[in-house]
Scaffold this motif. Sequence first.
Motif, PDB file in Angstrom:
ATOM      1  N   PHE A  63     -37.233 106.678 109.393  1.00 17.16           N
ATOM      2  CA  PHE A  63     -38.560 106.676 109.987  1.00 17.16           C
ATOM      3  C   PHE A  63     -38.533 106.467 111.499  1.00 17.16           C
ATOM      4  N   TRP A  64     -37.471 105.903 112.013  1.00 20.14           N
ATOM      5  CA  TRP A  64     -37.404 105.535 113.422  1.00 20.14           C
ATOM      6  C   TRP A  64     -36.119 106.068 114.053  1.00 20.14           C
ATOM      7  N   ALA A  65     -36.177 106.251 115.360  1.00 21.89           N
ATOM      8  CA  ALA A  65     -34.996 106.613 116.147  1.00 21.89           C
ATOM      9  C   ALA A  65     -34.639 105.423 117.035  1.00 21.89           C
ATOM     10  N   VAL A  66     -33.389 105.012 117.018  1.00 19.06           N
ATOM     11  CA  VAL A  66     -32.941 103.873 117.802  1.00 19.06           C
ATOM     12  C   VAL A  66     -31.966 104.380 118.864  1.00 19.06           C
ATOM     13  N   ARG A  67     -32.126 103.862 120.073  1.00 21.92           N
ATOM     14  CA  ARG A  67     -31.279 104.277 121.191  1.00 21.92           C
ATOM     15  C   ARG A  67     -30.504 103.081 121.726  1.00 21.92           C
ATOM     16  N   ARG A  68     -29.322 103.378 122.231  1.00 23.87           N
ATOM     17  CA  ARG A  68     -28.467 102.320 122.758  1.00 23.87           C
ATOM     18  C   ARG A  68     -27.648 102.884 123.916  1.00 23.87           C
ATOM     19  N   LYS A  69     -27.451 102.055 124.912  1.00 28.08           N
ATOM     20  CA  LYS A  69     -26.642 102.414 126.076  1.00 28.08           C
ATOM     21  C   LYS A  69     -25.273 101.775 125.934  1.00 28.08           C
ATOM     22  N   LEU A  70     -24.254 102.611 125.747  1.00 23.81           N
ATOM     23  CA  LEU A  70     -22.896 102.120 125.554  1.00 23.81           C
ATOM     24  C   LEU A  70     -22.131 102.188 126.876  1.00 23.81           C
ATOM     25  N   PRO A  71     -21.418 101.131 127.240  1.00 20.05           N
ATOM     26  CA  PRO A  71     -20.661 101.159 128.508  1.00 20.05           C
ATOM     27  C   PRO A  71     -19.466 102.100 128.415  1.00 20.05           C
ATOM     28  N   VAL A  78     -22.785 105.868 128.336  1.00 20.35           N
ATOM     29  CA  VAL A  78     -23.075 106.947 127.393  1.00 20.35           C
ATOM     30  C   VAL A  78     -24.294 106.516 126.592  1.00 20.35           C
ATOM     31  N   HIS A  79     -25.308 107.337 126.563  1.00 21.85           N
ATOM     32  CA  HIS A  79     -26.535 107.029 125.840  1.00 21.85           C
ATOM     33  C   HIS A  79     -26.468 107.667 124.454  1.00 21.85           C
ATOM     34  N   VAL A  80     -26.720 106.853 123.435  1.00 23.47           N
ATOM     35  CA  VAL A  80     -26.599 107.287 122.049  1.00 23.47           C
ATOM     36  C   VAL A  80     -27.935 107.065 121.344  1.00 23.47           C
ATOM     37  N   GLU A  81     -28.332 108.024 120.525  1.00 24.40           N
ATOM     38  CA  GLU A  81     -29.540 107.896 119.715  1.00 24.40           C
ATOM     39  C   GLU A  81     -29.195 108.199 118.268  1.00 24.40           C
ATOM     40  N   GLY A  82     -29.615 107.322 117.389  1.00 27.28           N
ATOM     41  CA  GLY A  82     -29.415 107.499 115.961  1.00 27.28           C
ATOM     42  C   GLY A  82     -30.697 107.202 115.207  1.00 27.28           C
ATOM     43  N   ALA A  86     -25.997 111.602 125.304  1.00 22.04           N
ATOM     44  CA  ALA A  86     -26.342 112.011 126.675  1.00 22.04           C
ATOM     45  C   ALA A  86     -25.413 111.284 127.631  1.00 22.04           C
ATOM     46  N   LEU A  87     -24.887 112.027 128.621  1.00 17.77           N
ATOM     47  CA  LEU A  87     -24.010 111.468 129.642  1.00 17.77           C
ATOM     48  C   LEU A  87     -24.768 111.390 130.960  1.00 17.77           C
ATOM     49  N   ALA A  88     -24.611 110.278 131.658  1.00 18.68           N
ATOM     50  CA  ALA A  88     -25.270 110.074 132.952  1.00 18.68           C
ATOM     51  C   ALA A  88     -24.392 110.650 134.051  1.00 18.68           C
ATOM     52  N   PHE A  89     -24.407 111.975 134.202  1.00 16.86           N
ATOM     53  CA  PHE A  89     -23.611 112.624 135.235  1.00 16.86           C
ATOM     54  C   PHE A  89     -24.218 112.357 136.611  1.00 16.86           C
ATOM     55  N   PRO A  90     -23.391 112.213 137.632  1.00 13.16           N
ATOM     56  CA  PRO A  90     -23.932 112.138 139.005  1.00 13.16           C
ATOM     57  C   PRO A  90     -24.497 113.487 139.427  1.00 13.16           C
ATOM     58  N   ARG A  91     -25.236 113.489 140.535  1.00 13.64           N
ATOM     59  CA  ARG A  91     -25.894 114.712 140.982  1.00 13.64           C
ATOM     60  C   ARG A  91     -24.898 115.787 141.386  1.00 13.64           C
TER      61      ARG A  91
END
Length: 321
Positions: A139-147, A129-133, A85-90
């Motif tokens: 059993f679990w989903a882990v999320r991380r915010k990458l600069p 950039v938000h990443v989920e793996g 997921a990308l944090a696009f501006p409005r």
Amino acid sequence: LIWFALVVLPFALLGAIEPLAAVVSLACIGGFFLMVLSDAVAAPSGLNGISVELPEVVRLSKDRETMIELRIRNTGQKRKQLRLALAFPRAIDSPQEDARVELPAASEWSRFAWACRPRQRGCFALQAVHVEGSSPLGFWAVRRKLPARCEVRVYPNLFSDRKSLAALFLNRSAFGMHAQRQIGKGREFEKLREYVPGDGYDEIHWKATARRGKPITKVFQIEKTQEIYVVIDASRLSARETVPSSKFQVPGPPDGSAPELGTLNPEPGTSTLERYITAALMLGLAAEKQGDLFGLVTFTDKVQNFVRAKNGKVHYGTCRD
């Protein structure tokens, strides 16, 4: 939920039906929960070695759909499925909020193109950039915010304006650009020649006359290259929106449909500064086609930017930035 239905429910029913198997059932259920908890502890390692790179500068045109390329690095070179997921501006729209990407095995780098459509001119930044793996056992989903460091530059859309102003760049009948003969001798030095009776004294090159021992006259030619400067008011008041009555429309097509509106033909909500910028860029294209030099000055209560008149694609890009 699937594993809970396959493991916990059958052993729970077995322990309830057969009391002798209750201890074995509890041991199996406890072992299952320990496996799930151990997978939760090891979940952060599911994104180890994952990084995402964006271009330092991305150039887009307003209201035109474009692709932004992402480079995903997988140092472990194992097959993985990620959710990005990308944090696009409005001011920038995207048809998708997130995307699922599958990284192939035995490959360190992967590419993914993200579609977007900017709705506003300006300079924006993508900082994360938000990443989920998934965890090792899934059993679990882990999320991380990458600069990320990506500068998105959105320029005015000149494609629609070129349609309405295309006649200016054509050479036909009474419209467009025409080469006209200029009257006068000009003031651009061309060469030296011997004096001819009738030449004015202001045209004599006195130093060359002294060196050669006879009168020498300077010959001038008409200036072929002009220096054109655009002076833009970038003050606070230029950000006011234009009123609908000031809208300029080109004649509609023969079928009777509504005329096409561009940035030069703005709908309500377009600021005066937007019209200034688009008109300046169109004038720069016209000057480039004529072989003239194009310069830019912006001011508020003082001069903000000054770009000396030149020509070429690099100079036009500098003025556009």
